[in-house]
Write an enzyme that holds these catalytic residues in place. Structure first.
Site, PDB file in Angstrom:
ATOM      1  NE  ARG A 146      13.662   7.380 -80.077  1.00 41.65           N
ATOM      2  CZ  ARG A 146      13.090   8.580 -79.904  1.00 41.65           C
ATOM      3  NH1 ARG A 146      13.188   9.185 -78.709  1.00 41.65           N
ATOM      4  NH2 ARG A 146      12.445   9.178 -80.890  1.00 41.65           N
ATOM      5  CE  LYS A 170      16.344   8.284 -82.562  1.00 42.56           C
ATOM      6  NZ  LYS A 170      15.911   7.874 -83.924  1.00 42.56           N
ATOM      7  CG  HIS A 239      12.395   0.102 -81.698  1.00 47.61           C
ATOM      8  ND1 HIS A 239      12.819   1.260 -81.080  1.00 47.61           N
ATOM      9  CD2 HIS A 239      11.825   0.495 -82.871  1.00 47.61           C
ATOM     10  CE1 HIS A 239      12.541   2.300 -81.849  1.00 47.61           C
ATOM     11  NE2 HIS A 239      11.937   1.868 -82.921  1.00 47.61           N
ATOM     12  NE  ARG A 242      10.199   4.673 -80.159  1.00 48.95           N
ATOM     13  CZ  ARG A 242      10.006   5.904 -79.677  1.00 48.95           C
ATOM     14  NH1 ARG A 242       9.747   6.076 -78.401  1.00 48.95           N
ATOM     15  NH2 ARG A 242      10.067   6.946 -80.477  1.00 48.95           N
ATOM     16  CG  HIS A 265       8.000   9.841 -83.607  1.00 48.37           C
ATOM     17  ND1 HIS A 265       6.923   9.037 -83.909  1.00 48.37           N
ATOM     18  CD2 HIS A 265       9.027   8.988 -83.344  1.00 48.37           C
ATOM     19  CE1 HIS A 265       7.274   7.775 -83.818  1.00 48.37           C
ATOM     20  NE2 HIS A 265       8.540   7.717 -83.484  1.00 48.37           N
ATOM     21  CE1 TYR A 274       5.314   2.073 -84.098  1.00 44.81           C
ATOM     22  CE2 TYR A 274       5.540   4.450 -84.243  1.00 44.81           C
ATOM     23  CZ  TYR A 274       6.077   3.206 -83.985  1.00 44.81           C
ATOM     24  OH  TYR A 274       7.397   3.112 -83.634  1.00 44.81           O
TER      25      TYR A 274
END
Length: 294
Positions: A146, A170, A239, A242, A265, A274
Site C-alpha cells: 500500500r 493496517k 492502488h 496493487r 488482507h 481479484y
C-alpha cells in the site's frame, strides 16, 4: 460518548486517522439530522425508524449506496461501543440492513504497460529522482504494498541477502514479502547512489532531495504522472498497481490464500475481488477449450 468512541477506535483499535475522521463526520451528520450535538446527544432518543428515515433522505439526495453503507457501518460500530460501555441498553441499528452495492471490478495495468515504465532505456543514470520514481513503480508492482506502507519502509526493512521486504500494514500487522534478485540489485544500486548524493538522508528507504521522508501526495503524483504516459485508465494510482500485482499473481495460477497473505488482507473475501479474468483471456480459453470454437 462520541469523543470516547473516536479515541477508542484510534488508540485501542488502531484505526487510521482518515478512518477516524470519516467516522466522526458520519456521526456528526446523524446528530445534525436529529437536531442534536455532541453535548446534548442521547442514544435513547434515536430509534431504528429515525435511522431509516435518515437513510431515505440520503437516498433521495442522490447519495451512493456505498456511502450510505459506510455510514450505517459507522453507526453499528458506535452502538456496539455504547452497549459495551453501558451507555445504553438498546441498539436501533440491529434491524437496519445495509443497502446492496455494486462492486466494480478493480482496475489494473497490463504487464506491458508497467514494463514500459520500469524498463525505460532513456532515463540517464545521473537522474536520481527519475530513477527513484521508477523504482517506486517497480516496488509497488512487484510487492503489492500500500502507499502508506511504502513511504514508511526503512532501509533496515529491506534484507537484500534474504531477498525480503518487511512492511507494517493496517493495525500494525507486519508481513514479509519476497523480492526478486533483479529488484534487490536495483534497490542496492539506489541505496548506494542515495548515500552518495544525499549523505544526510534519514532512515527511510525513499526520501526527497533534501533527505526527508516522502509524503503520500508526492508519491501518488509520481505514480500518476508516470503511469498516465503508458495507460489509458482514468485512474493511475498506487492502488491500481496493487490491483495489478494481485491480478497478475492470480492469473498466473497463484493460490488465493498465498495472495491474501502477500497483500496483508485480514479476510479472504477482500482478496476474492481479484479473482476476475479479462475478456481477452476468457476468449483465448474459450477458443482453446471448446471443441467447436476452433
Amino acid at each position: 460518548m462520541i469523543n470516547g468512541f473516536l479515541q477508542y477506535i484510534q488508540y485501542e483499535k488502531n484505526y487510521s486517522s482518515h478512518t477516524v475522521l470519516s467516522y466522526s463526520n458520519d456521526l456528526n451528520q446523524l446528530l445534525s439530522y436529529v437536531g442534536q450535538d455532541t453535548k446534548t446527544f442521547s442514544p435513547n432518543d434515536i430509534s431504528a425508524d429515525t435511522i431509516q428515515q435518515w437513510i431515505i433522505e440520503m437516498t433521495q439526495q442522490g447519495m451512493s449506496a456505498t456511502s450510505i453503507s459506510r455510514k450505517i457501518s459507522t453507526l453499528k460500530s458506535f452502538w456496539r461501543y455504547l452497549l459495551k460501555n453501558d451507555y445504553t441498553t438498546t441498539n436501533p441499528t440491529v434491524k437496519i440492513i445495509l443497502p446492496k452495492t455494486k462492486k466494480p471490478l478493480p482496475l489494473f495495468f497490463k504487464h506491458k504497460e508497467v514494463s514500459q515504465v520500469i524498463d525505460n532505456p532513456y532515463i540517464p543514470e545521473n537522474d536520481f529522482a527519475r530513477n527513484r520514481n521508477i523504482l517506486i513503480i517497480e516496488i509497488f508492482y512487484m510487492t503489492g504494498v500500500r502507499l502508506s506502507e511504502l513511504i514508511n519502509v526503512k532501509v533496515g526493512d529491506v534484507d537484500l541477502g534474504r531477498e525480503e521486504l518487511r512492511v507494517v500494514g493496517k493495525r500494525n500487522k507486519q508481513r514479509i514479502i519476497p523480492l526478486s534478485k533483479a529488484l534487490c540489485e536495483k534497490i542496492s544500486e539506489y541505496q548506494d547512489k542515495n548515500k552518495e548524493l544525499i549523505p544526510d538522508a534519514n532512515s527511510f528507504l525513499f526520501v526527497k532531495s533534501d533527505g526527508k521522508k516522502m509524503y503520500p501526495k508526492l508519491v501518488y503524483n509520481i505514480v500518476c504522472e508516470l503511469m498516465s504516459q503508458v495507460s489509458t485508465l482514468q485512474k493511475n494510482s498506487p492502488h491500481v498497481l496493487r490491483h495489478s500485482f494481485a491480478t497478475g499473481l492470480l492469473n498466473g495460477g497463484a493460490d488465493i490464500n498465498a495472495v491474501k497473505e502477500l497483500l496483508g488482507h485480514s479476510s479472504l473475501a477482500a482478496t476474492q475481488v481479484y479473482t476476475h479474468t479479462g475478456f481477452g483471456e476468457l476468449y483465448n480459453i474459450y477458443k482453446q477449450a471448446h471443441p467447436r470454437a476452433k
